[in-house]
Design a protein around this motif. Structure first.
Motif, PDB file in Angstrom:
ATOM      1  N   ASN A  14      81.878  14.755  12.769  1.00 41.01           N
ATOM      2  CA  ASN A  14      82.808  13.656  12.500  1.00 41.01           C
ATOM      3  C   ASN A  14      83.373  13.816  11.091  1.00 41.01           C
ATOM      4  O   ASN A  14      82.629  14.062  10.136  1.00 41.01           O
ATOM      5  N   VAL A  15      84.676  13.641  10.954  1.00 40.43           N
ATOM      6  CA  VAL A  15      85.302  13.815   9.646  1.00 40.43           C
ATOM      7  C   VAL A  15      86.155  12.600   9.265  1.00 40.43           C
ATOM      8  O   VAL A  15      87.044  12.693   8.421  1.00 40.43           O
ATOM      9  N   GLY A  70      92.396  14.328  14.956  1.00 41.52           N
ATOM     10  CA  GLY A  70      91.780  14.750  13.710  1.00 41.52           C
ATOM     11  C   GLY A  70      90.499  14.044  13.340  1.00 41.52           C
ATOM     12  O   GLY A  70      90.051  14.142  12.196  1.00 41.52           O
ATOM     13  N   ARG A  71      89.864  13.388  14.292  1.00 46.22           N
ATOM     14  CA  ARG A  71      88.670  12.609  13.974  1.00 46.22           C
ATOM     15  C   ARG A  71      87.386  13.436  13.914  1.00 46.22           C
ATOM     16  O   ARG A  71      86.376  12.980  13.421  1.00 46.22           O
ATOM     17  N   MET A  72      87.439  14.634  14.469  1.00 44.96           N
ATOM     18  CA  MET A  72      86.252  15.484  14.474  1.00 44.96           C
ATOM     19  C   MET A  72      86.694  16.930  14.354  1.00 44.96           C
ATOM     20  O   MET A  72      87.886  17.245  14.453  1.00 44.96           O
ATOM     21  N   VAL A  73      85.746  17.818  14.145  1.00 44.91           N
ATOM     22  CA  VAL A  73      86.015  19.251  14.154  1.00 44.91           C
ATOM     23  C   VAL A  73      84.886  19.925  14.918  1.00 44.91           C
ATOM     24  O   VAL A  73      83.717  19.541  14.804  1.00 44.91           O
ATOM     25  N   ALA A  74      85.262  20.896  15.744  1.00 43.42           N
ATOM     26  CA  ALA A  74      84.280  21.711  16.454  1.00 43.42           C
ATOM     27  C   ALA A  74      84.172  23.051  15.740  1.00 43.42           C
ATOM     28  O   ALA A  74      85.184  23.678  15.435  1.00 43.42           O
ATOM     29  N   VAL A  75      82.942  23.486  15.483  1.00 48.23           N
ATOM     30  CA  VAL A  75      82.696  24.738  14.763  1.00 48.23           C
ATOM     31  C   VAL A  75      81.825  25.638  15.630  1.00 48.23           C
ATOM     32  O   VAL A  75      80.729  25.254  16.032  1.00 48.23           O
ATOM     33  N   GLY A  76      82.328  26.836  15.942  1.00 48.76           N
ATOM     34  CA  GLY A  76      81.552  27.810  16.700  1.00 48.76           C
ATOM     35  C   GLY A  76      80.810  28.744  15.765  1.00 48.76           C
ATOM     36  O   GLY A  76      81.365  29.194  14.758  1.00 48.76           O
ATOM     37  N   ASP A 106      84.111   9.101   4.451  1.00 51.03           N
ATOM     38  CA  ASP A 106      84.119   9.802   3.167  1.00 51.03           C
ATOM     39  C   ASP A 106      83.248  11.055   3.200  1.00 51.03           C
ATOM     40  O   ASP A 106      83.519  12.030   2.495  1.00 51.03           O
ATOM     41  N   THR A 107      82.191  10.999   4.014  1.00 50.49           N
ATOM     42  CA  THR A 107      81.266  12.124   4.107  1.00 50.49           C
ATOM     43  C   THR A 107      81.186  12.611   5.546  1.00 50.49           C
ATOM     44  O   THR A 107      80.853  11.825   6.439  1.00 50.49           O
ATOM     45  N   PRO A 108      81.504  13.873   5.830  1.00 47.56           N
ATOM     46  CA  PRO A 108      81.389  14.394   7.195  1.00 47.56           C
ATOM     47  C   PRO A 108      79.960  14.267   7.708  1.00 47.56           C
ATOM     48  O   PRO A 108      78.993  14.413   6.944  1.00 47.56           O
TER      49      PRO A 108
END
Length: 226
Positions: free
Chosen positions: A25-26, A9-15, A29-31
């Motif tokens: 990076n999530v 859960g440390r990052m998110v991939a967005v297509g 406090d701020t992505p």
């Protein structure tokens, strides 16, 4: 257009519709934007329709931060999200890809799209090993676009899928046909999941104005709750 979190859960991939994958990076406090991966080059239009992080096989660290990406043009890519390096690419000729999903041990992944077939790949060899063909009058299977694929959280042989044919199908890779199916959800995105605390329950999200969120129980092959 689509997103995926790894197990930690440390990052998110967005297509994106523009053929780009954004790694964010999530953890703080701020992505914060970690990197941009340009999957589709130049002026070509080929939206990213599915991104999925590969679960790690217990005895291997080689799969850490590997991301599978699919496009509406039928292309498959795998990237290392830490370096942005392209690891592998392929093409499903004559198919528009809308969905993908890994089985829970990370050894296989499944793709689906406009030709209504489900294809299983060996993730290590990066080769197709099984195809569940389109259903018809004398055969079972999907009959329209497939938009969501979800692996069982504990059984590496089982996954489910749904799409525009309003069918929720359950597959076991040891069987040549679906092992269970029900009619009901009208799925137009990555909107099927299996409950981690109760793997007998499957939740679906439908593109309609009523009964949009449904919970299905395949122990009795019916919908227990709207």
């Amino acid at each position: 257009l689509c997103q995926s979190f790894p197990a930690d859960g440390r990052m998110v991939a967005v297509g994106t519709t523009g053929g780009m994958i954004k790694i964010v990076n999530v953890t703080g406090d701020t992505p914060s934007l970690r990197s941009n991966i340009e999957v589709v080059k130049g002026k070509e239009i080929d939206p990213i329709t599915s991104v999925k992080f590969q679960p790690c096989v217990a005895e291997s660290n080689n799969q850490q931060n590997l991301l599978l990406a699919c496009t509406s043009g039928g292309r498959l890519f795998q990237y290392h999200t830490t370096t942005g390096q392209l690891v592998w690419k392929s093409q499903e000729e004559g198919n528009k890809l809308f969905a993908s999903g890994f089985l829970c041990d990370g050894r296989h992944f499944v793709t689906g799209g406009s030709d209504s077939a489900l294809r299983i790949y060996d993730a290590a060899k990066r080769k197709r090993v099984t195809v569940y063909k389109k259903g018809g009058y004398r055969s079972v299977g999907h009959t329209s676009n497939i938009y969501s694929i979800c692996g069982h959280p504990t059984d590496p042989n089982v996954f489910c899928s749904s799409g525009w044919d309003s069918c929720l199908n359950i597959y076991d890779v040891r069987s040549p046909v679906p092992v269970a199916a029900t009619h009901g959800p009208y799925v137009s995105g990555d909107a099927v999941d299996i409950a981690r605390d109760n793997p007998n329950h499957i939740v679906t999200g439908s593109r309609r104005t009523t009964n949009m969120l449904q919970l299905w129980d395949f122990r009795v092959n019916k919908e227990p709750m709207n």
